[in-house]
Design a protein around this motif. Structure first.
Motif, PDB file in Angstrom:
ATOM      1  N   ILE A  78       0.867  -1.188   0.000  1.00  0.00           N
ATOM      2  CA  ILE A  78       0.000   0.000   0.000  1.00  0.00           C
ATOM      3  C   ILE A  78       0.900   1.233   0.000  1.00  0.00           C
ATOM      4  N   ALA A  79       0.893   1.942  -1.113  1.00  0.00           N
ATOM      5  CA  ALA A  79       1.785   3.100  -1.277  1.00  0.00           C
ATOM      6  C   ALA A  79       1.018   4.372  -0.947  1.00  0.00           C
ATOM      7  N   THR A  80       1.211   4.874   0.266  1.00  0.00           N
ATOM      8  CA  THR A  80       0.522   6.126   0.625  1.00  0.00           C
ATOM      9  C   THR A  80       1.490   7.303   0.598  1.00  0.00           C
ATOM     10  N   SER A  81       2.782   7.017   0.482  1.00  0.00           N
ATOM     11  CA  SER A  81       3.762   8.092   0.588  1.00  0.00           C
ATOM     12  C   SER A  81       3.599   9.129  -0.516  1.00  0.00           C
ATOM     13  N   ALA A  82       3.779  10.375  -0.139  1.00  0.00           N
ATOM     14  CA  ALA A  82       3.840  11.449  -1.137  1.00  0.00           C
ATOM     15  C   ALA A  82       5.310  11.591  -1.527  1.00  0.00           C
TER      16      ALA A  82
ATOM     17  N   ALA B 293       8.538  12.600  -3.377  1.00  0.00           N
ATOM     18  CA  ALA B 293       8.896  13.779  -4.182  1.00  0.00           C
ATOM     19  C   ALA B 293       9.128  13.324  -5.616  1.00  0.00           C
ATOM     20  N   ASP B 294       8.531  14.052  -6.553  1.00  0.00           N
ATOM     21  CA  ASP B 294       8.649  13.624  -7.951  1.00  0.00           C
ATOM     22  C   ASP B 294      10.043  13.868  -8.514  1.00  0.00           C
ATOM     23  N   TRP B 295      10.700  14.917  -7.994  1.00  0.00           N
ATOM     24  CA  TRP B 295      12.029  15.251  -8.523  1.00  0.00           C
ATOM     25  C   TRP B 295      13.034  15.409  -7.392  1.00  0.00           C
TER      26      TRP B 295
ATOM     27  N   GLU C 117      14.035  13.267 -12.407  1.00  0.00           N
ATOM     28  CA  GLU C 117      12.830  12.611 -11.888  1.00  0.00           C
ATOM     29  C   GLU C 117      13.207  11.427 -11.000  1.00  0.00           C
ATOM     30  N   ASN C 118      12.466  11.266  -9.922  1.00  0.00           N
ATOM     31  CA  ASN C 118      12.668  10.108  -9.045  1.00  0.00           C
ATOM     32  C   ASN C 118      11.992   8.881  -9.632  1.00  0.00           C
ATOM     33  N   PRO C 119      12.466   7.686  -9.269  1.00  0.00           N
ATOM     34  CA  PRO C 119      11.768   6.489  -9.748  1.00  0.00           C
ATOM     35  C   PRO C 119      10.357   6.433  -9.164  1.00  0.00           C
ATOM     36  N   ASP C 120       9.435   5.902  -9.928  1.00  0.00           N
ATOM     37  CA  ASP C 120       8.063   5.722  -9.437  1.00  0.00           C
ATOM     38  C   ASP C 120       8.018   4.373  -8.713  1.00  0.00           C
ATOM     39  N   ILE C 121       8.002   4.423  -7.411  1.00  0.00           N
ATOM     40  CA  ILE C 121       8.135   3.201  -6.598  1.00  0.00           C
ATOM     41  C   ILE C 121       6.956   2.256  -6.835  1.00  0.00           C
ATOM     42  N   LEU C 122       5.753   2.824  -6.750  1.00  0.00           N
ATOM     43  CA  LEU C 122       4.557   1.985  -6.909  1.00  0.00           C
ATOM     44  C   LEU C 122       4.518   1.329  -8.285  1.00  0.00           C
ATOM     45  N   ALA C 123       4.749   2.149  -9.319  1.00  0.00           N
ATOM     46  CA  ALA C 123       4.695   1.595 -10.677  1.00  0.00           C
ATOM     47  C   ALA C 123       5.766   0.527 -10.864  1.00  0.00           C
TER      48      ALA C 123
ATOM     49  N   VAL D 139      -1.815  -1.420  -3.933  1.00  0.00           N
ATOM     50  CA  VAL D 139      -2.796  -0.341  -3.776  1.00  0.00           C
ATOM     51  C   VAL D 139      -2.051   0.983  -3.812  1.00  0.00           C
ATOM     52  N   GLY D 140      -2.514   1.883  -4.684  1.00  0.00           N
ATOM     53  CA  GLY D 140      -1.891   3.202  -4.760  1.00  0.00           C
ATOM     54  C   GLY D 140      -2.787   4.256  -4.147  1.00  0.00           C
ATOM     55  N   PHE D 141      -2.206   5.399  -3.867  1.00  0.00           N
ATOM     56  CA  PHE D 141      -2.967   6.564  -3.432  1.00  0.00           C
ATOM     57  C   PHE D 141      -2.779   7.656  -4.476  1.00  0.00           C
ATOM     58  N   ALA D 142      -3.690   8.595  -4.494  1.00  0.00           N
ATOM     59  CA  ALA D 142      -3.505   9.753  -5.374  1.00  0.00           C
ATOM     60  C   ALA D 142      -3.827  10.997  -4.560  1.00  0.00           C
ATOM     61  N   ALA D 143      -2.831  11.836  -4.406  1.00  0.00           N
ATOM     62  CA  ALA D 143      -3.059  13.118  -3.737  1.00  0.00           C
ATOM     63  C   ALA D 143      -3.296  14.132  -4.837  1.00  0.00           C
TER      64      ALA D 143
ATOM     65  N   ALA E 210      -7.126   7.786 -14.127  1.00  0.00           N
ATOM     66  CA  ALA E 210      -5.971   7.802 -15.042  1.00  0.00           C
ATOM     67  C   ALA E 210      -4.729   7.279 -14.330  1.00  0.00           C
ATOM     68  N   LYS E 211      -4.577   7.665 -13.074  1.00  0.00           N
ATOM     69  CA  LYS E 211      -3.397   7.244 -12.310  1.00  0.00           C
ATOM     70  C   LYS E 211      -3.408   5.738 -12.062  1.00  0.00           C
ATOM     71  N   ARG E 212      -4.578   5.191 -11.818  1.00  0.00           N
ATOM     72  CA  ARG E 212      -4.681   3.736 -11.580  1.00  0.00           C
ATOM     73  C   ARG E 212      -4.164   2.969 -12.791  1.00  0.00           C
ATOM     74  N   LEU E 213      -4.566   3.432 -13.963  1.00  0.00           N
ATOM     75  CA  LEU E 213      -4.134   2.749 -15.187  1.00  0.00           C
ATOM     76  C   LEU E 213      -2.639   2.948 -15.418  1.00  0.00           C
ATOM     77  N   ARG E 214      -2.191   4.188 -15.156  1.00  0.00           N
ATOM     78  CA  ARG E 214      -0.770   4.486 -15.383  1.00  0.00           C
ATOM     79  C   ARG E 214       0.125   3.655 -14.474  1.00  0.00           C
ATOM     80  N   LYS E 215      -0.331   3.474 -13.247  1.00  0.00           N
ATOM     81  CA  LYS E 215       0.496   2.729 -12.274  1.00  0.00           C
ATOM     82  C   LYS E 215       0.337   1.220 -12.439  1.00  0.00           C
ATOM     83  N   GLY E 216      -0.739   0.810 -13.088  1.00  0.00           N
ATOM     84  CA  GLY E 216      -0.973  -0.621 -13.292  1.00  0.00           C
ATOM     85  C   GLY E 216      -1.345  -1.343 -12.011  1.00  0.00           C
TER      86      GLY E 216
HETATM   87  N1  CTP Z   1       4.352   7.088  -5.940  1.00  0.00           N
HETATM   88  C1  CTP Z   1       5.502   6.340  -5.840  1.00  0.00           C
HETATM   89  N2  CTP Z   1       6.691   6.841  -6.284  1.00  0.00           N
HETATM   90  C2  CTP Z   1       6.747   8.041  -6.852  1.00  0.00           C
HETATM   91  C3  CTP Z   1       5.585   8.830  -6.968  1.00  0.00           C
HETATM   92  C4  CTP Z   1       4.401   8.318  -6.495  1.00  0.00           C
HETATM   93  O1  CTP Z   1       5.437   5.209  -5.307  1.00  0.00           O
HETATM   94  N3  CTP Z   1       7.911   8.484  -7.266  1.00  0.00           N
HETATM   95  C5  CTP Z   1       3.083   6.515  -5.499  1.00  0.00           C
HETATM   96  C6  CTP Z   1       2.461   7.213  -4.319  1.00  0.00           C
HETATM   97  O2  CTP Z   1       2.875   6.645  -3.108  1.00  0.00           O
HETATM   98  C7  CTP Z   1       0.983   7.009  -4.583  1.00  0.00           C
HETATM   99  C8  CTP Z   1       0.887   7.030  -6.089  1.00  0.00           C
HETATM  100  O3  CTP Z   1       2.177   6.665  -6.558  1.00  0.00           O
HETATM  101  O4  CTP Z   1       0.562   5.734  -4.172  1.00  0.00           O
HETATM  102  C9  CTP Z   1       0.485   8.338  -6.671  1.00  0.00           C
HETATM  103  O5  CTP Z   1       1.270   9.376  -6.147  1.00  0.00           O
HETATM  104  P1  CTP Z   1       0.938  10.903  -6.510  1.00  0.00           P
HETATM  105  O6  CTP Z   1       1.977  11.760  -5.846  1.00  0.00           O
HETATM  106  O7  CTP Z   1      -0.493  11.191  -6.268  1.00  0.00           O
HETATM  107  O8  CTP Z   1       1.104  10.900  -8.060  1.00  0.00           O
HETATM  108  P2  CTP Z   1       2.325  10.965  -9.029  1.00  0.00           P
HETATM  109  O9  CTP Z   1       2.588   9.587  -9.537  1.00  0.00           O
HETATM  110  O10 CTP Z   1       3.487  11.644  -8.373  1.00  0.00           O
HETATM  111  O11 CTP Z   1       1.736  11.833 -10.210  1.00  0.00           O
HETATM  112  P3  CTP Z   1       1.428  13.425 -10.267  1.00  0.00           P
HETATM  113  O12 CTP Z   1       2.386  14.093  -9.332  1.00  0.00           O
HETATM  114  O13 CTP Z   1       1.643  13.751 -11.671  1.00  0.00           O
HETATM  115  O14 CTP Z   1       0.001  13.593  -9.852  1.00  0.00           O
END
Ligand code: CTP
Length: 406
Positions: free
Chosen positions: A275-279, A281-283, A308-314, A330-334, A345-351
Protein backbone atom coordinates in the motif's frame (compact mmCIF):
# COMPACT_ATOMS: atom_id res chain seq x y z
CA UNK A 1 -18.02 5.77 17.39
CA UNK A 2 -15.54 5.12 20.19
CA UNK A 3 -13.16 2.21 19.76
CA UNK A 4 -14.46 0.26 22.77
CA UNK A 5 -18.11 1.36 22.64
CA UNK A 6 -20.36 -1.37 24.02
CA UNK A 7 -17.50 -3.41 25.49
CA UNK A 8 -17.55 -4.47 29.12
CA UNK A 9 -14.09 -5.15 30.50
CA UNK A 10 -13.22 -6.75 33.81
CA UNK A 11 -9.98 -5.07 34.84
CA UNK A 12 -8.20 -7.25 37.39
CA UNK A 13 -5.27 -5.88 39.40
CA UNK A 14 -2.83 -8.22 41.10
CA UNK A 15 -0.03 -7.09 43.41
CA UNK A 16 2.74 -4.93 42.01
CA UNK A 17 3.98 -1.37 41.92
CA UNK A 18 2.55 -1.14 38.38
CA UNK A 19 -0.90 -0.87 39.99
CA UNK A 20 -0.43 2.89 39.83
CA UNK A 21 -0.57 2.65 36.03
CA UNK A 22 -3.85 0.74 36.20
CA UNK A 23 -5.67 3.82 37.47
CA UNK A 24 -4.78 5.59 34.24
CA UNK A 25 -5.57 2.46 32.23
CA UNK A 26 -9.04 2.35 33.78
CA UNK A 27 -9.65 5.95 32.70
CA UNK A 28 -8.40 5.28 29.19
CA UNK A 29 -10.64 2.22 28.78
CA UNK A 30 -13.64 4.27 29.88
CA UNK A 31 -12.68 7.19 27.63
CA UNK A 32 -12.53 4.71 24.75
CA UNK A 33 -16.17 3.80 25.45
CA UNK A 34 -15.87 0.66 27.60
CA UNK A 35 -17.55 -0.02 30.92
CA UNK A 36 -15.03 -1.30 33.45
CA UNK A 37 -15.52 -3.56 36.45
CA UNK A 38 -12.48 -3.59 38.70
CA UNK A 39 -11.39 -6.65 40.67
CA UNK A 40 -8.41 -6.41 43.02
CA UNK A 41 -6.36 -9.06 44.77
CA UNK A 42 -5.40 -8.54 48.42
CA UNK A 43 -1.84 -7.79 47.27
CA UNK A 44 -3.08 -5.17 44.79
CA UNK A 45 -4.86 -3.39 47.65
CA UNK A 46 -1.45 -2.91 49.29
CA UNK A 47 -0.46 -0.72 46.34
CA UNK A 48 -3.68 1.08 45.40
CA UNK A 49 -6.90 1.62 47.33
CA UNK A 50 -10.20 0.28 45.99
CA UNK A 51 -11.55 3.80 46.64
CA UNK A 52 -9.45 5.19 43.78
CA UNK A 53 -10.47 2.42 41.41
CA UNK A 54 -14.15 2.73 42.39
CA UNK A 55 -14.10 6.48 41.76
CA UNK A 56 -12.44 6.03 38.38
CA UNK A 57 -14.57 3.09 37.23
CA UNK A 58 -17.77 4.43 38.84
CA UNK A 59 -18.51 0.94 40.14
CA UNK A 60 -17.87 -0.79 43.46
CA UNK A 61 -14.66 -2.81 43.37
CA UNK A 62 -14.68 -6.52 44.15
CA UNK A 63 -11.83 -8.05 46.15
CA UNK A 64 -13.09 -11.12 47.98
CA UNK A 65 -14.75 -14.35 46.94
CA UNK A 66 -16.80 -14.03 50.14
CA UNK A 67 -18.26 -10.64 49.14
CA UNK A 68 -21.90 -10.65 50.27
CA UNK A 69 -23.12 -7.87 47.97
CA UNK A 70 -24.21 -10.24 45.22
CA UNK A 71 -27.58 -11.81 46.14
CA UNK A 72 -26.28 -15.27 45.17
CA UNK A 73 -22.92 -14.63 46.92
CA UNK A 74 -21.13 -15.78 43.78
CA UNK A 75 -19.05 -12.80 42.66
CA UNK A 76 -16.58 -15.17 40.99
CA UNK A 77 -19.33 -16.32 38.59
CA UNK A 78 -21.32 -13.12 38.11
CA UNK A 79 -18.40 -10.84 37.31
CA UNK A 80 -17.47 -12.38 33.98
CA UNK A 81 -20.87 -13.40 32.65
CA UNK A 82 -21.54 -10.04 30.97
CA UNK A 83 -17.87 -9.33 30.16
CA UNK A 84 -16.37 -9.07 26.67
CA UNK A 85 -12.88 -9.61 28.06
CA UNK A 86 -11.01 -9.99 31.28
CA UNK A 87 -7.76 -8.00 31.47
CA UNK A 88 -5.25 -8.66 34.25
CA UNK A 89 -3.04 -5.58 34.57
CA UNK A 90 -0.72 -5.81 36.33
CA UNK A 91 -0.38 -9.59 36.21
CA UNK A 92 2.16 -10.60 38.86
CA UNK A 93 4.42 -13.65 38.60
CA UNK A 94 2.32 -15.15 41.37
CA UNK A 95 -1.02 -14.74 39.59
CA UNK A 96 0.44 -16.08 36.32
CA UNK A 97 1.67 -19.14 38.24
CA UNK A 98 -1.79 -19.62 39.72
CA UNK A 99 -3.43 -19.37 36.29
CA UNK A 100 -0.96 -21.88 34.85
CA UNK A 101 -1.95 -24.40 37.49
CA UNK A 102 -5.65 -23.63 37.68
CA UNK A 103 -5.40 -22.52 41.30
CA UNK A 104 -8.40 -20.65 42.63
CA UNK A 105 -7.80 -19.50 46.19
CA UNK A 106 -8.87 -15.84 45.85
CA UNK A 107 -11.49 -13.94 43.87
CA UNK A 108 -9.19 -12.97 41.00
CA UNK A 109 -7.88 -16.48 40.26
CA UNK A 110 -11.25 -18.07 41.00
CA UNK A 111 -13.00 -15.68 38.60
CA UNK A 112 -10.47 -16.44 35.83
CA UNK A 113 -10.93 -20.19 36.27
CA UNK A 114 -14.72 -19.86 36.37
CA UNK A 115 -15.01 -17.67 33.29
CA UNK A 116 -16.43 -19.07 30.04
CA UNK A 117 -13.09 -19.53 28.26
CA UNK A 118 -14.27 -19.05 24.68
CA UNK A 119 -16.73 -16.23 25.31
CA UNK A 120 -14.61 -14.19 27.69
CA UNK A 121 -11.02 -13.93 26.48
CA UNK A 122 -8.28 -13.36 29.01
CA UNK A 123 -5.65 -10.68 28.34
CA UNK A 124 -2.60 -10.56 30.55
CA UNK A 125 -0.25 -7.61 31.02
CA UNK A 126 2.66 -8.97 33.09
CA UNK A 127 4.63 -6.74 35.46
CA UNK A 128 7.55 -7.81 37.60
CA UNK A 129 11.24 -7.51 38.39
CA UNK A 130 13.53 -8.54 35.53
CA UNK A 131 14.89 -11.61 37.38
CA UNK A 132 11.36 -12.81 38.11
CA UNK A 133 10.46 -12.20 34.46
CA UNK A 134 13.44 -14.18 33.14
CA UNK A 135 13.02 -17.02 35.61
CA UNK A 136 12.31 -20.29 33.80
CA UNK A 137 9.30 -20.89 36.05
CA UNK A 138 7.68 -17.61 34.94
CA UNK A 139 8.43 -18.23 31.28
CA UNK A 140 7.11 -21.78 31.58
CA UNK A 141 3.93 -20.51 33.23
CA UNK A 142 3.44 -17.86 30.55
CA UNK A 143 3.79 -20.47 27.83
CA UNK A 144 1.22 -22.58 29.61
CA UNK A 145 -1.35 -19.79 30.03
CA UNK A 146 -0.91 -18.87 26.36
CA UNK A 147 -1.47 -22.53 25.42
CA UNK A 148 -4.60 -22.43 27.56
CA UNK A 149 -5.88 -19.58 25.37
CA UNK A 150 -4.80 -16.43 27.20
CA UNK A 151 -3.56 -13.50 25.13
CA UNK A 152 -0.25 -12.52 26.74
CA UNK A 153 0.79 -8.93 26.05
CA UNK A 154 4.47 -8.08 26.02
CA UNK A 155 6.39 -6.23 28.70
CA UNK A 156 8.35 -3.01 28.57
CA UNK A 157 12.03 -2.70 29.18
CA UNK A 158 13.94 -0.10 31.16
CA UNK A 159 14.35 1.24 34.68
CA UNK A 160 12.42 -0.73 37.27
CA UNK A 161 11.02 0.47 40.59
CA UNK A 162 13.53 -1.78 42.40
CA UNK A 163 16.42 0.14 40.84
CA UNK A 164 17.38 -2.58 38.38
CA UNK A 165 17.11 -2.25 34.61
CA UNK A 166 15.72 -4.79 32.20
CA UNK A 167 12.59 -6.50 30.89
CA UNK A 168 9.45 -6.89 32.97
CA UNK A 169 7.92 -3.43 33.30
CA UNK A 170 4.21 -3.37 32.63
CA UNK A 171 3.38 -1.79 29.28
CA UNK A 172 2.27 1.83 29.50
CA UNK A 173 -1.51 2.36 29.88
CA UNK A 174 -1.86 3.72 26.36
CA UNK A 175 0.00 0.71 24.95
CA UNK A 176 -2.31 -1.67 26.80
CA UNK A 177 -5.30 0.32 25.55
CA UNK A 178 -4.07 -0.05 21.96
CA UNK A 179 -3.60 -3.79 22.52
CA UNK A 180 -7.15 -4.14 23.83
CA UNK A 181 -8.61 -2.14 20.93
CA UNK A 182 -6.56 -4.18 18.50
CA UNK A 183 -7.68 -7.43 20.12
CA UNK A 184 -11.31 -6.70 19.22
CA UNK A 185 -10.66 -5.86 15.57
CA UNK A 186 -11.61 -8.60 13.08
CA UNK A 187 -8.50 -10.50 11.96
CA UNK A 188 -9.23 -10.22 8.24
CA UNK A 189 -5.56 -10.05 7.22
CA UNK A 190 -4.17 -12.87 9.34
CA UNK A 191 -1.26 -14.51 7.49
CA UNK A 192 -0.69 -11.51 5.21
CA UNK A 193 2.51 -9.43 5.03
CA UNK A 194 1.65 -5.81 4.42
CA UNK A 195 4.21 -3.28 3.22
CA UNK A 196 3.20 0.38 3.57
CA UNK A 197 5.01 3.54 2.49
CA UNK A 198 4.10 6.74 4.31
CA UNK A 199 4.98 10.39 4.70
CA UNK A 200 6.91 12.73 2.44
CA UNK A 201 10.42 12.24 1.17
CA UNK A 202 13.18 14.80 1.57
CA UNK A 203 15.45 15.55 -1.36
CA UNK A 204 18.60 17.25 -0.17
CA UNK A 205 19.98 20.28 -2.00
CA UNK A 206 22.88 20.73 0.41
CA UNK A 207 23.53 19.71 4.06
CA UNK A 208 21.00 22.23 5.40
CA UNK A 209 18.36 22.54 2.68
CA UNK A 210 16.12 20.35 0.62
CA UNK A 211 12.72 19.99 -0.98
CA UNK A 212 9.85 18.09 0.52
CA UNK A 213 6.05 18.35 0.70
CA UNK A 214 3.23 18.77 3.19
CA UNK A 215 2.40 15.09 3.72
CA UNK A 216 2.17 14.33 7.46
CA UNK A 217 2.26 10.53 7.11
CA UNK A 218 -0.86 10.20 9.29
CA UNK A 219 -2.92 8.28 6.72
CA UNK A 220 -0.13 5.78 6.05
CA UNK A 221 0.55 5.29 9.76
CA UNK A 222 -3.18 4.74 10.36
CA UNK A 223 -3.21 2.14 7.57
CA UNK A 224 -0.18 0.38 9.06
CA UNK A 225 -1.93 0.30 12.43
CA UNK A 226 -5.21 -0.95 10.95
CA UNK A 227 -3.39 -3.70 9.01
CA UNK A 228 -1.63 -4.79 12.19
CA UNK A 229 -4.93 -4.77 14.09
CA UNK A 230 -6.34 -6.97 11.33
CA UNK A 231 -3.68 -9.58 12.13
CA UNK A 232 -1.09 -8.89 9.40
CA UNK A 233 2.68 -8.62 9.76
CA UNK A 234 3.34 -5.01 8.85
CA UNK A 235 6.43 -3.18 7.62
CA UNK A 236 6.16 0.58 7.42
CA UNK A 237 8.69 2.43 5.29
CA UNK A 238 8.39 5.96 6.60
CA UNK A 239 9.72 9.22 5.24
CA UNK A 240 10.88 11.92 7.67
CA UNK A 241 7.96 12.32 10.12
CA UNK A 242 7.98 12.23 13.90
CA UNK A 243 4.81 10.16 14.38
CA UNK A 244 4.95 7.30 16.91
CA UNK A 245 5.27 3.82 15.41
CA UNK A 246 2.03 1.84 15.72
CA UNK A 247 2.38 -1.11 18.12
CA UNK A 248 3.67 -4.29 16.57
CA UNK A 249 4.65 -2.59 13.31
CA UNK A 250 8.21 -2.85 11.97
CA UNK A 251 9.30 0.64 10.95
CA UNK A 252 12.08 1.50 8.53
CA UNK A 253 12.96 5.19 8.42
CA UNK A 254 14.09 6.65 5.12
CA UNK A 255 14.76 10.14 3.90
CA UNK A 256 14.87 10.44 0.12
CA UNK A 257 12.82 8.85 -2.65
CA UNK A 258 15.86 6.78 -3.64
CA UNK A 259 16.19 5.50 -0.04
CA UNK A 260 12.50 4.63 -0.06
CA UNK A 261 12.80 2.89 -3.42
CA UNK A 262 15.70 0.71 -2.19
CA UNK A 263 13.99 -0.13 1.06
CA UNK A 264 10.72 -1.05 -0.65
CA UNK A 265 12.47 -3.22 -3.22
CA UNK A 266 14.28 -4.97 -0.39
CA UNK A 267 11.02 -5.70 1.48
CA UNK A 268 8.77 -6.53 -1.48
CA UNK A 269 9.70 -10.23 -1.85
CA UNK A 270 8.15 -11.02 1.55
CA UNK A 271 5.07 -8.82 1.09
CA UNK A 272 1.66 -10.01 -0.04
CA UNK A 273 0.06 -6.55 -0.01
CA UNK A 274 1.74 -3.26 -0.91
CA UNK A 275 0.00 0.00 0.00
CA UNK A 276 1.78 3.10 -1.28
CA UNK A 277 0.52 6.13 0.62
CA UNK A 278 3.76 8.09 0.59
CA UNK A 279 3.84 11.45 -1.14
CA UNK A 280 7.12 10.69 -2.83
CA UNK A 281 8.90 13.78 -4.18
CA UNK A 282 8.65 13.62 -7.95
CA UNK A 283 12.03 15.25 -8.52
CA UNK A 284 15.36 15.50 -6.75
CA UNK A 285 18.30 17.85 -7.36
CA UNK A 286 20.59 16.21 -9.88
CA UNK A 287 23.45 16.50 -7.39
CA UNK A 288 23.66 17.34 -3.72
CA UNK A 289 26.24 19.91 -2.69
CA UNK A 290 28.45 18.55 0.09
CA UNK A 291 28.78 22.03 1.56
CA UNK A 292 26.14 24.62 2.26
CA UNK A 293 25.58 26.70 -0.88
CA UNK A 294 26.45 30.31 -0.02
CA UNK A 295 25.06 33.46 -1.58
CA UNK A 296 27.64 34.78 -4.04
CA UNK A 297 26.65 38.44 -3.78
CA UNK A 298 25.28 38.60 -7.32
CA UNK A 299 21.67 38.64 -6.12
CA UNK A 300 20.96 35.64 -8.33
CA UNK A 301 19.78 32.31 -6.93
CA UNK A 302 21.91 29.22 -7.63
CA UNK A 303 20.76 27.27 -10.64
CA UNK A 304 19.47 23.88 -9.60
CA UNK A 305 18.87 21.00 -11.99
CA UNK A 306 16.32 18.38 -11.15
CA UNK A 307 15.90 14.79 -12.26
CA UNK A 308 12.83 12.61 -11.89
CA UNK A 309 12.67 10.11 -9.04
CA UNK A 310 11.77 6.49 -9.75
CA UNK A 311 8.06 5.72 -9.44
CA UNK A 312 8.13 3.20 -6.60
CA UNK A 313 4.56 1.99 -6.91
CA UNK A 314 4.69 1.59 -10.68
CA UNK A 315 8.04 -0.21 -10.43
CA UNK A 316 6.73 -2.68 -7.83
CA UNK A 317 3.52 -3.31 -9.79
CA UNK A 318 5.55 -3.77 -12.97
CA UNK A 319 8.09 -6.13 -11.41
CA UNK A 320 5.32 -8.34 -10.03
CA UNK A 321 3.55 -8.77 -13.34
CA UNK A 322 3.61 -12.30 -14.63
CA UNK A 323 4.88 -13.76 -11.36
CA UNK A 324 3.06 -16.74 -9.98
CA UNK A 325 2.68 -15.28 -6.49
CA UNK A 326 0.20 -12.49 -5.96
CA UNK A 327 1.23 -9.14 -4.53
CA UNK A 328 -1.84 -6.96 -4.20
CA UNK A 329 -0.82 -3.35 -4.94
CA UNK A 330 -2.80 -0.34 -3.78
CA UNK A 331 -1.89 3.20 -4.76
CA UNK A 332 -2.97 6.56 -3.43
CA UNK A 333 -3.51 9.75 -5.37
CA UNK A 334 -3.06 13.12 -3.74
CA UNK A 335 -4.87 15.54 -6.02
CA UNK A 336 -5.95 19.15 -5.83
CA UNK A 337 -8.84 18.88 -8.35
CA UNK A 338 -10.75 16.49 -10.68
CA UNK A 339 -10.29 13.64 -8.21
CA UNK A 340 -12.20 10.93 -10.04
CA UNK A 341 -10.66 11.53 -13.47
CA UNK A 342 -7.14 11.92 -12.09
CA UNK A 343 -7.45 8.84 -9.89
CA UNK A 344 -8.78 6.71 -12.76
CA UNK A 345 -5.97 7.80 -15.04
CA UNK A 346 -3.40 7.24 -12.31
CA UNK A 347 -4.68 3.74 -11.58
CA UNK A 348 -4.13 2.75 -15.19
CA UNK A 349 -0.77 4.49 -15.38
CA UNK A 350 0.50 2.73 -12.27
CA UNK A 351 -0.97 -0.62 -13.29
CA UNK A 352 -2.65 -1.37 -9.95
CA UNK A 353 -6.07 -2.91 -9.25
CA UNK A 354 -7.06 -0.32 -6.63
CA UNK A 355 -6.24 3.35 -6.32
CA UNK A 356 -7.39 5.52 -3.43
CA UNK A 357 -7.92 9.17 -4.24
CA UNK A 358 -7.92 12.03 -1.77
CA UNK A 359 -7.70 15.80 -1.97
CA UNK A 360 -4.23 16.60 -0.64
CA UNK A 361 -4.77 20.18 0.56
CA UNK A 362 -7.95 19.08 2.42
CA UNK A 363 -6.17 16.37 4.39
CA UNK A 364 -2.42 16.99 4.71
CA UNK A 365 -1.65 17.23 8.43
CA UNK A 366 -5.27 16.68 9.50
CA UNK A 367 -6.69 13.82 11.55
CA UNK A 368 -9.55 13.20 9.14
CA UNK A 369 -9.93 12.58 5.45
CA UNK A 370 -12.36 11.39 2.75
CA UNK A 371 -11.39 8.67 0.30
CA UNK A 372 -12.45 7.65 -3.18
CA UNK A 373 -11.77 3.99 -3.99
CA UNK A 374 -11.25 3.59 -7.72
CA UNK A 375 -11.04 0.21 -9.41
CA UNK A 376 -11.75 -1.30 -12.81
CA UNK A 377 -15.49 -1.36 -12.16
CA UNK A 378 -15.91 2.21 -10.94
CA UNK A 379 -15.58 4.29 -7.80
CA UNK A 380 -16.81 4.13 -4.22
CA UNK A 381 -16.62 6.92 -1.69
CA UNK A 382 -15.64 6.56 1.94
CA UNK A 383 -17.04 9.74 3.45
CA UNK A 384 -15.15 12.06 5.79
CA UNK A 385 -14.07 10.33 8.97
CA UNK A 386 -11.03 9.98 11.19
CA UNK A 387 -8.00 8.58 9.36
CA UNK A 388 -7.99 5.52 11.62
CA UNK A 389 -11.65 4.72 10.88
CA UNK A 390 -11.03 5.17 7.15
CA UNK A 391 -7.91 3.01 7.38
CA UNK A 392 -9.91 0.21 9.03
CA UNK A 393 -12.59 0.45 6.33
CA UNK A 394 -9.95 0.40 3.61
CA UNK A 395 -8.25 -2.64 5.14
CA UNK A 396 -11.60 -4.45 5.36
CA UNK A 397 -12.22 -3.55 1.71
CA UNK A 398 -8.79 -4.81 0.60
CA UNK A 399 -9.24 -8.06 2.57
CA UNK A 400 -12.58 -8.58 0.88
CA UNK A 401 -11.08 -7.95 -2.58
CA UNK A 402 -8.28 -10.43 -1.90
CA UNK A 403 -10.78 -13.04 -0.72
CA UNK A 404 -12.87 -12.44 -3.83
CA UNK A 405 -9.79 -12.47 -6.06
CA UNK A 406 -10.43 -9.01 -7.58
N1 CTP B 1 4.35 7.09 -5.94
C1 CTP B 1 5.50 6.34 -5.84
N2 CTP B 1 6.69 6.84 -6.28
C2 CTP B 1 6.75 8.04 -6.85
C3 CTP B 1 5.58 8.83 -6.97
C4 CTP B 1 4.40 8.32 -6.49
O1 CTP B 1 5.44 5.21 -5.31
N3 CTP B 1 7.91 8.48 -7.27
C5 CTP B 1 3.08 6.51 -5.50
C6 CTP B 1 2.46 7.21 -4.32
O2 CTP B 1 2.87 6.64 -3.11
C7 CTP B 1 0.98 7.01 -4.58
C8 CTP B 1 0.89 7.03 -6.09
O3 CTP B 1 2.18 6.66 -6.56
O4 CTP B 1 0.56 5.73 -4.17
C9 CTP B 1 0.48 8.34 -6.67
O5 CTP B 1 1.27 9.38 -6.15
P1 CTP B 1 0.94 10.90 -6.51
O6 CTP B 1 1.98 11.76 -5.85
O7 CTP B 1 -0.49 11.19 -6.27
O8 CTP B 1 1.10 10.90 -8.06
P2 CTP B 1 2.32 10.97 -9.03
O9 CTP B 1 2.59 9.59 -9.54
O10 CTP B 1 3.49 11.64 -8.37
O11 CTP B 1 1.74 11.83 -10.21
P3 CTP B 1 1.43 13.43 -10.27
O12 CTP B 1 2.39 14.09 -9.33
O13 CTP B 1 1.64 13.75 -11.67
O14 CTP B 1 0.00 13.59 -9.85
Amino acid sequence: MKDLAGKHIVLALSGGIACYKSAELCRLLIKAGATVQVVMSAAAEQFMTPVTMQALSQRPVFGSQWDERAPNNMAHINLTRQADACLIAPASADVIAKLAHGLADDLLSLMCLARPVIKVPLLIAPAMNREMWQHPATQRNLTQVALDGAHVLGVGSGDQACGETGDGRMLEPVEILDEVISFFQPKVLRGQHVLVTAGPTFEAIDPVRGITNLSSGKMGFAIARAAREAGADVTLVAGPVSLPTPRGVLRVNVKSALNMFESVMDKTPKATIFIATSAVADWRPESTSERKIKKDGSGLPPSLHFVENPDILAAVAQSERGKSRALYCVGFAAESHDLLANAQAKRLRKGVPLLVGNIGPDTFGQDDNALLLVDEAGARELSRDSKLSLARKLIADIAQRIRAGV
